[in-house]
Design a protein around this motif. Structure first.
Motif, PDB file in Angstrom:
ATOM      1  N   ILE A  85      11.174   8.465  -1.190  1.00  0.00           N
ATOM      2  CA  ILE A  85       9.503   9.053  -1.397  1.00  0.00           C
ATOM      3  C   ILE A  85       9.272   7.485  -1.939  1.00  0.00           C
ATOM      4  O   ILE A  85       7.956   7.038  -1.983  1.00  0.00           O
ATOM      5  CB  ILE A  85       9.419   9.718  -1.850  1.00  0.00           C
ATOM      6  N   ILE A  86       9.581   7.076  -3.084  1.00  0.00           N
ATOM      7  CA  ILE A  86       8.889   6.180  -3.617  1.00  0.00           C
ATOM      8  C   ILE A  86       8.576   4.730  -3.198  1.00  0.00           C
ATOM      9  O   ILE A  86       7.698   4.205  -3.160  1.00  0.00           O
ATOM     10  CB  ILE A  86       9.599   5.755  -5.267  1.00  0.00           C
ATOM     11  N   ASN A  87       9.732   4.398  -2.282  1.00  0.00           N
ATOM     12  CA  ASN A  87      10.015   3.014  -1.748  1.00  0.00           C
ATOM     13  C   ASN A  87       8.851   3.132  -1.304  1.00  0.00           C
ATOM     14  O   ASN A  87       7.848   2.542  -0.575  1.00  0.00           O
ATOM     15  CB  ASN A  87      11.602   3.138  -1.558  1.00  0.00           C
ATOM     16  N   LEU A  88       8.354   4.079  -0.407  1.00  0.00           N
ATOM     17  CA  LEU A  88       7.208   4.387   0.375  1.00  0.00           C
ATOM     18  C   LEU A  88       6.240   4.661   0.205  1.00  0.00           C
ATOM     19  O   LEU A  88       4.969   3.400   0.587  1.00  0.00           O
ATOM     20  CB  LEU A  88       7.648   5.879   1.485  1.00  0.00           C
ATOM     21  N   HIS A 132       5.161   2.932  -2.452  1.00  0.00           N
ATOM     22  CA  HIS A 132       4.470   1.758  -2.296  1.00  0.00           C
ATOM     23  C   HIS A 132       4.056   0.574  -2.061  1.00  0.00           C
ATOM     24  O   HIS A 132       3.624   0.094  -1.419  1.00  0.00           O
ATOM     25  CB  HIS A 132       6.240   0.507  -4.072  1.00  0.00           C
ATOM     26  N   ALA A 133       5.067   0.868  -0.809  1.00  0.00           N
ATOM     27  CA  ALA A 133       4.637   0.130   0.675  1.00  0.00           C
ATOM     28  C   ALA A 133       3.227   0.434   1.141  1.00  0.00           C
ATOM     29  O   ALA A 133       1.911  -0.110   1.862  1.00  0.00           O
ATOM     30  CB  ALA A 133       5.538   0.692   1.554  1.00  0.00           C
ATOM     31  N   MET A 134       2.726   1.790   0.861  1.00  0.00           N
ATOM     32  CA  MET A 134       1.571   2.576   1.186  1.00  0.00           C
ATOM     33  C   MET A 134       0.930   1.980   0.174  1.00  0.00           C
ATOM     34  O   MET A 134      -0.487   1.563   0.742  1.00  0.00           O
ATOM     35  CB  MET A 134       1.624   3.648   1.292  1.00  0.00           C
ATOM     36  N   GLN A 135       0.943   1.746  -0.995  1.00  0.00           N
ATOM     37  CA  GLN A 135       0.130   1.013  -1.949  1.00  0.00           C
ATOM     38  C   GLN A 135      -0.201   0.012  -1.817  1.00  0.00           C
ATOM     39  O   GLN A 135      -1.650  -0.477  -2.063  1.00  0.00           O
ATOM     40  CB  GLN A 135       0.165   1.143  -3.426  1.00  0.00           C
ATOM     41  N   ALA A 136       1.264  -0.703  -1.535  1.00  0.00           N
ATOM     42  CA  ALA A 136       0.164  -2.438  -1.369  1.00  0.00           C
ATOM     43  C   ALA A 136      -0.207  -2.330   0.370  1.00  0.00           C
ATOM     44  O   ALA A 136      -0.338  -3.542   0.216  1.00  0.00           O
ATOM     45  CB  ALA A 136       2.466  -2.883  -0.763  1.00  0.00           C
ATOM     46  N   THR A 137      -0.170  -1.646   1.032  1.00  0.00           N
ATOM     47  CA  THR A 137      -1.067  -2.107   2.436  1.00  0.00           C
ATOM     48  C   THR A 137      -2.238  -1.191   2.418  1.00  0.00           C
ATOM     49  O   THR A 137      -3.034  -2.087   2.375  1.00  0.00           O
ATOM     50  CB  THR A 137      -0.468  -0.822   3.471  1.00  0.00           C
ATOM     51  N   PHE A 138      -2.628  -0.225   1.549  1.00  0.00           N
ATOM     52  CA  PHE A 138      -4.087   0.498   1.301  1.00  0.00           C
ATOM     53  C   PHE A 138      -4.707   0.375   0.093  1.00  0.00           C
ATOM     54  O   PHE A 138      -5.591   0.400   0.312  1.00  0.00           O
ATOM     55  CB  PHE A 138      -4.084   2.207   1.986  1.00  0.00           C
ATOM     56  N   CYS A 139      -3.895  -0.224  -1.351  1.00  0.00           N
ATOM     57  CA  CYS A 139      -4.842  -0.405  -1.874  1.00  0.00           C
ATOM     58  C   CYS A 139      -4.025  -1.550  -3.248  1.00  0.00           C
ATOM     59  O   CYS A 139      -3.495  -2.438  -3.665  1.00  0.00           O
ATOM     60  CB  CYS A 139      -4.037   0.799  -2.951  1.00  0.00           C
ATOM     61  N   PRO A 140      -4.431  -2.792  -2.137  1.00  0.00           N
ATOM     62  CA  PRO A 140      -3.885  -4.470  -2.421  1.00  0.00           C
ATOM     63  C   PRO A 140      -4.604  -4.533  -3.916  1.00  0.00           C
ATOM     64  O   PRO A 140      -5.532  -4.610  -4.460  1.00  0.00           O
ATOM     65  CB  PRO A 140      -4.304  -5.188  -1.449  1.00  0.00           C
ATOM     66  N   THR A 141      -3.646  -5.133  -4.506  1.00  0.00           N
ATOM     67  CA  THR A 141      -4.704  -5.589  -5.688  1.00  0.00           C
ATOM     68  C   THR A 141      -5.508  -6.919  -5.276  1.00  0.00           C
ATOM     69  O   THR A 141      -4.884  -7.871  -4.729  1.00  0.00           O
ATOM     70  CB  THR A 141      -4.003  -6.234  -7.200  1.00  0.00           C
ATOM     71  N   ALA A 142      -6.150  -7.569  -5.931  1.00  0.00           N
ATOM     72  CA  ALA A 142      -7.226  -8.778  -5.632  1.00  0.00           C
ATOM     73  C   ALA A 142      -5.709  -9.987  -6.255  1.00  0.00           C
ATOM     74  O   ALA A 142      -5.593 -10.114  -6.917  1.00  0.00           O
ATOM     75  CB  ALA A 142      -8.363  -8.999  -6.202  1.00  0.00           C
TER      76      ALA A 142
END
Length: 103
Positions: free
Chosen positions: A88-91, A93-103
């Motif tokens: 679930i944590i891996n999922l 992190h994948a969602m954060q990388a997709t929807f909340c990318p850092t500049a």
């Protein structure tokens, strides 16, 4: 390996993923899980980070616990919560990388 076999999933994995995604489908539950992706945390800290009432957070934690996505334990007067499964944590992190990318 054929293309069909490449994407073949075990039925239990499909059910697990479906259950997790359904639980994450509510914005507050997703926020709670994002907060918990950094590790175990007391309920009152979750409340302050997600910006709603303790009662509301507790209700949603109960739903996540019933689905087997969040685990909790008592430490003195505190209830500590954590994500129950590393997948679930891996999922998250994948969602954060997709929807909340850092500049």
């Amino acid at each position: 390996m054929s293309e069909h076999n490449l994407f073949e999933m075990k039925e239990d994995n499909i059910l697990k993923a479906s259950k997790a995604l359904k639980a994450m489908g509510h914005p507050l539950r997703l926020k709670i899980l994002c907060v918990l992706s950094d590790g175990e945390m007391p309920v009152m800290d979750i409340v302050s980070k997600v910006g709603t009432t303790q009662s509301n957070v507790s209700q949603h934690i109960d739903i996540l616990r019933e689905k087997g996505i969040v685990a909790s334990r008592r430490d003195g007067s505190k209830i500590l919560c954590s994500v129950a499964d590393e997948e679930i944590i891996n999922l998250l992190h994948a969602m954060q990388a997709t929807f909340c990318p850092t500049a």
